[in-house]
Motif scaffolding. Sequence first.
Motif, PDB file in Angstrom:
ATOM      1  N   TRP A 243       0.824  -1.214   0.000  1.00  0.00           N
ATOM      2  CA  TRP A 243       0.000   0.000   0.000  1.00  0.00           C
ATOM      3  C   TRP A 243       0.856   1.262   0.000  1.00  0.00           C
ATOM      4  O   TRP A 243       0.571   2.224  -0.723  1.00  0.00           O
ATOM      5  CB  TRP A 243      -0.960   0.004   1.194  1.00  0.00           C
ATOM      6  CG  TRP A 243      -2.166  -0.837   0.951  1.00  0.00           C
ATOM      7  CD1 TRP A 243      -2.418  -2.068   1.483  1.00  0.00           C
ATOM      8  CD2 TRP A 243      -3.271  -0.531   0.107  1.00  0.00           C
ATOM      9  NE1 TRP A 243      -3.619  -2.543   1.019  1.00  0.00           N
ATOM     10  CE2 TRP A 243      -4.172  -1.611   0.166  1.00  0.00           C
ATOM     11  CE3 TRP A 243      -3.599   0.546  -0.702  1.00  0.00           C
ATOM     12  CZ2 TRP A 243      -5.365  -1.647  -0.535  1.00  0.00           C
ATOM     13  CZ3 TRP A 243      -4.794   0.518  -1.412  1.00  0.00           C
ATOM     14  CH2 TRP A 243      -5.651  -0.569  -1.324  1.00  0.00           C
ATOM     15  N   ALA A 244       1.910   1.283   0.828  1.00  0.00           N
ATOM     16  CA  ALA A 244       2.767   2.470   0.925  1.00  0.00           C
ATOM     17  C   ALA A 244       3.440   2.767  -0.411  1.00  0.00           C
ATOM     18  O   ALA A 244       3.426   3.901  -0.894  1.00  0.00           O
ATOM     19  CB  ALA A 244       3.807   2.277   2.024  1.00  0.00           C
ATOM     20  N   VAL A 245       4.013   1.738  -1.032  1.00  0.00           N
ATOM     21  CA  VAL A 245       4.699   1.936  -2.309  1.00  0.00           C
ATOM     22  C   VAL A 245       3.678   2.235  -3.408  1.00  0.00           C
ATOM     23  O   VAL A 245       3.914   3.076  -4.274  1.00  0.00           O
ATOM     24  CB  VAL A 245       5.580   0.707  -2.650  1.00  0.00           C
ATOM     25  CG1 VAL A 245       6.200   0.833  -4.039  1.00  0.00           C
ATOM     26  CG2 VAL A 245       6.675   0.547  -1.606  1.00  0.00           C
ATOM     27  N   GLY A 246       2.528   1.579  -3.369  1.00  0.00           N
ATOM     28  CA  GLY A 246       1.475   1.850  -4.350  1.00  0.00           C
ATOM     29  C   GLY A 246       0.954   3.274  -4.250  1.00  0.00           C
ATOM     30  O   GLY A 246       0.690   3.926  -5.265  1.00  0.00           O
ATOM     31  N   LEU A 247       0.825   3.786  -3.021  1.00  0.00           N
ATOM     32  CA  LEU A 247       0.397   5.172  -2.840  1.00  0.00           C
ATOM     33  C   LEU A 247       1.418   6.135  -3.436  1.00  0.00           C
ATOM     34  O   LEU A 247       1.053   7.101  -4.108  1.00  0.00           O
ATOM     35  CB  LEU A 247       0.169   5.481  -1.363  1.00  0.00           C
ATOM     36  CG  LEU A 247      -0.219   6.920  -1.038  1.00  0.00           C
ATOM     37  CD1 LEU A 247      -1.524   7.321  -1.736  1.00  0.00           C
ATOM     38  CD2 LEU A 247      -0.347   7.098   0.470  1.00  0.00           C
ATOM     39  N   SER A 248       2.694   5.860  -3.209  1.00  0.00           N
ATOM     40  CA  SER A 248       3.735   6.698  -3.810  1.00  0.00           C
ATOM     41  C   SER A 248       3.685   6.625  -5.330  1.00  0.00           C
ATOM     42  O   SER A 248       3.889   7.632  -6.014  1.00  0.00           O
ATOM     43  CB  SER A 248       5.119   6.283  -3.313  1.00  0.00           C
ATOM     44  OG  SER A 248       5.299   6.706  -1.994  1.00  0.00           O
TER      45      SER A 248
END
Length: 138
Positions: free
Chosen positions: A121-126
Amino acid sequence: MSLSTPSLTLQASALSFLSLSIGHTLCVLIPLFVLQLSGKEWTANKAFKSISGSQPWACGTVGWYQGSAFFFVTGLLHYQWSQNSVAFQDPINKAIAGIINILLWTSSAWYAKYGVKQNAWAVGLSAALQAWGVINSL
């Protein structure tokens, strides 16, 4: 957008990369990105400890810090782009942005595939912030 008008979407993208870099390097819980697999957990894993001092251990450890540096440099690059509205007239900048976005979505999918959901989720949000910022700057 004039040269003097910074892109807020690219600034948000830059901030997301800075947050990922800090979280990745220091292995701390930061407000926007609660990472499931911190460096402390990763390096405390019995399998990782059993290879301590080996070539796979050396590659894994240096790769961890290379990832942190990648996030930091990418954040700086996005901040620079946010200050220059004509940056994406240069095809090299478009190519760099595209490669970064592909890398982020691929990493997010890889984390998801192996059950590391918070990192996904964190990398996808970025990745989403980066794509939005770049598209808004074209």
